[in-house]
Design an enzyme around this catalytic site. Structure first.
Site, short mmCIF file in Angstrom:
data_model
loop_
_atom_site.label_atom_id
_atom_site.label_comp_id
_atom_site.label_asym_id
_atom_site.label_seq_id
_atom_site.Cartn_x
_atom_site.Cartn_y
_atom_site.Cartn_z
N SER A 116 0.82 -1.22 0.00
CA SER A 116 0.00 0.00 0.00
C SER A 116 0.85 1.26 0.00
O SER A 116 1.95 1.29 0.57
CB SER A 116 -0.86 -0.03 1.26
OG SER A 116 -1.51 1.20 1.42
N TYR A 140 -2.27 0.44 10.02
CA TYR A 140 -2.46 -0.29 8.76
C TYR A 140 -1.19 -0.22 7.92
O TYR A 140 -0.67 -1.25 7.45
CB TYR A 140 -3.65 0.28 7.99
CG TYR A 140 -3.73 -0.23 6.57
CD1 TYR A 140 -4.02 -1.56 6.31
CD2 TYR A 140 -3.50 0.64 5.49
CE1 TYR A 140 -4.07 -2.03 5.00
CE2 TYR A 140 -3.55 0.17 4.19
CZ TYR A 140 -3.83 -1.16 3.94
OH TYR A 140 -3.87 -1.62 2.66
N LYS A 144 1.61 -3.29 6.72
CA LYS A 144 2.02 -3.58 5.33
C LYS A 144 3.54 -3.45 5.19
O LYS A 144 4.18 -4.22 4.46
CB LYS A 144 1.30 -2.62 4.37
CG LYS A 144 -0.19 -2.90 4.25
CD LYS A 144 -0.46 -4.18 3.45
CE LYS A 144 -1.92 -4.56 3.41
NZ LYS A 144 -2.20 -5.74 2.61
#
Ligand code: UDP
Length: 326
Positions: A116, A140, A144
């Site tokens: 991402s 988040y 990643k």
């Protein structure tokens, strides 16, 4: 070539399965159907399982003997990750570790990973290139980035070859309307704005209008989900051709503010979108726009649906089909 697709019943994963099948691969969906849909499994067999359970991954690998893995299964809500980091570390980090571990047990060496732009955090400059520092500003993005680090170390040790695909904002739906975006609860901007346009919700709240952008709302780079899927197939071919590890940005190279998205939806749908301004959402950088020159050069990638109106048009067609609006 058999490809185990974790999260293959989800939004981007299902488009990838379709693209894989069309390119002559055999996608095997591995999904726990928490956020995926059984009706999205159309292009190969499925194995119901959870990446948090190593035995599930072992079961799928023993049964289907994949040649490669595409790893989409993850929680992907920035806002929720700030509130519930433990949920994100368990699924996105521990689950991904379990997958890497199982790949070694089953001698699977090729991995395409759904990373991402959230791994960059607040960028030093836009558009963002792959060489920019990765300093996530939310859990988040951290999860990643941790997987990217784990893959890098495994690759350096000669255990895997991988491509980390750093998406900007996945959007749109398949051009023929067969599959599209359907999250419950929905948190992504374009489907929420479409909900407001069709009257499925009274309005949409814009998270902050005091950002350092021309109209004060956040700017994002929206990339068509079919173009993303195509990049995955190309990344797999690149890995099949030899050893190595790669990281590619996948974006359009052009940013749109939240207000610009609302205006584009009004234009495409011919309907008013009621909106109001609310506070900023924790973890949101002001501007995220990607430079995908490297992906275009190395993968021969050439996004086919670059216009925001086209992306919204396909999303709107799918929205009307799913909610039986016509
Ligand atoms: N956004 C918003 N209202 C919403 C949902 C999203 O203003 O109800 C904004 C959000 O702050 C971000 C952009 O729209 O700047 C895209 O958010 P989304 O959740 O779709 O994707 P993300 O950028 O988090 O991956």
């Amino acid at each position: 070539m058999i490809v185990l697709v974790t999260g293959g019943a989800g939004y981007i994963g299902s488009h990838a399965c379709r693209a894989l099948k069309n390119a002559g691969y055999e996608p095997v969906v591995f999904d726990n159907f928490e956020n995926g849909y059984r009706e999205n499994v159309k292009w190969g067999p499925f194995y119901e399982g959870d990446i948090r359970k190593p035995a599930d991954i072992d079961g799928a690998m023993a049964k289907f003997k994949p040649d490669a893995v595409m790893h989409f299964a993850a929680y992907a809500y920035v806002g929720e990750s700030v509130q519930k980091p433990e949920k994100y570390y368990l699924n996105n980090v521990v689950g991904s570790y379990n997958l890497l571990d199982a790949m070694q047990r089953h001698q699977v060496k090729k991995l395409v990973f759904s990373s991402s732009c959230a791994t960059y955090g607040v960028p030093d400059q836009v558009p963002i290139t792959e060489s920019q520092a990765q300093q996530p500003v939310n859990p988040y993005g951290n999860t990643k980035l941790i997987m990217e680090m784990m893959m890098r170390d495994h690759s350096d040790a000669g255990k895997i070859d991988y491509a980390a695909l750093r998406y900007f904002n996945a959007a749109g739906a398949s051009v023929d309307g067969e599959i599209g975006e359907q999250h419950v609860p929905e948190t992504h901007l374009i489907p929420l704005v479409l909900d407001a346009a069709s009257g499925r919700r009274p309005d949409v709240t814009i998270y902050g209008n005091d950002y350092p952008t021309p109209d004060g709302t956040c700017i994002r780079d929206y990339i068509h989900v079919e173009d993303l899927a195509d990049a995955h197939v190309r990344a797999l071919r690149l890995l099949a051709g030899g050893r190595g590890h790669f990281a590619f940005n996948l974006g359009n190279g052009r940013g749109f503010s939240v207000l610009e998205i609302i205006a584009a939806v009004e234009k495409v749908t011919g309907r008013k979108v009621p909106y109001r301004f609310g506070p900023r959402r924790a973890g949101d950088p002001a501007i995220l726009v990607g430079d995908s020159t490297l992906a275009c050069a190395k993968l021969g990638w050439n996004p086919q649906h670059r216009q925001i109106d086209d992306i919204i048009f396909h999303a709107w067609n799918y929205h009307k089909k799913v909610w039986k609006l016509e």
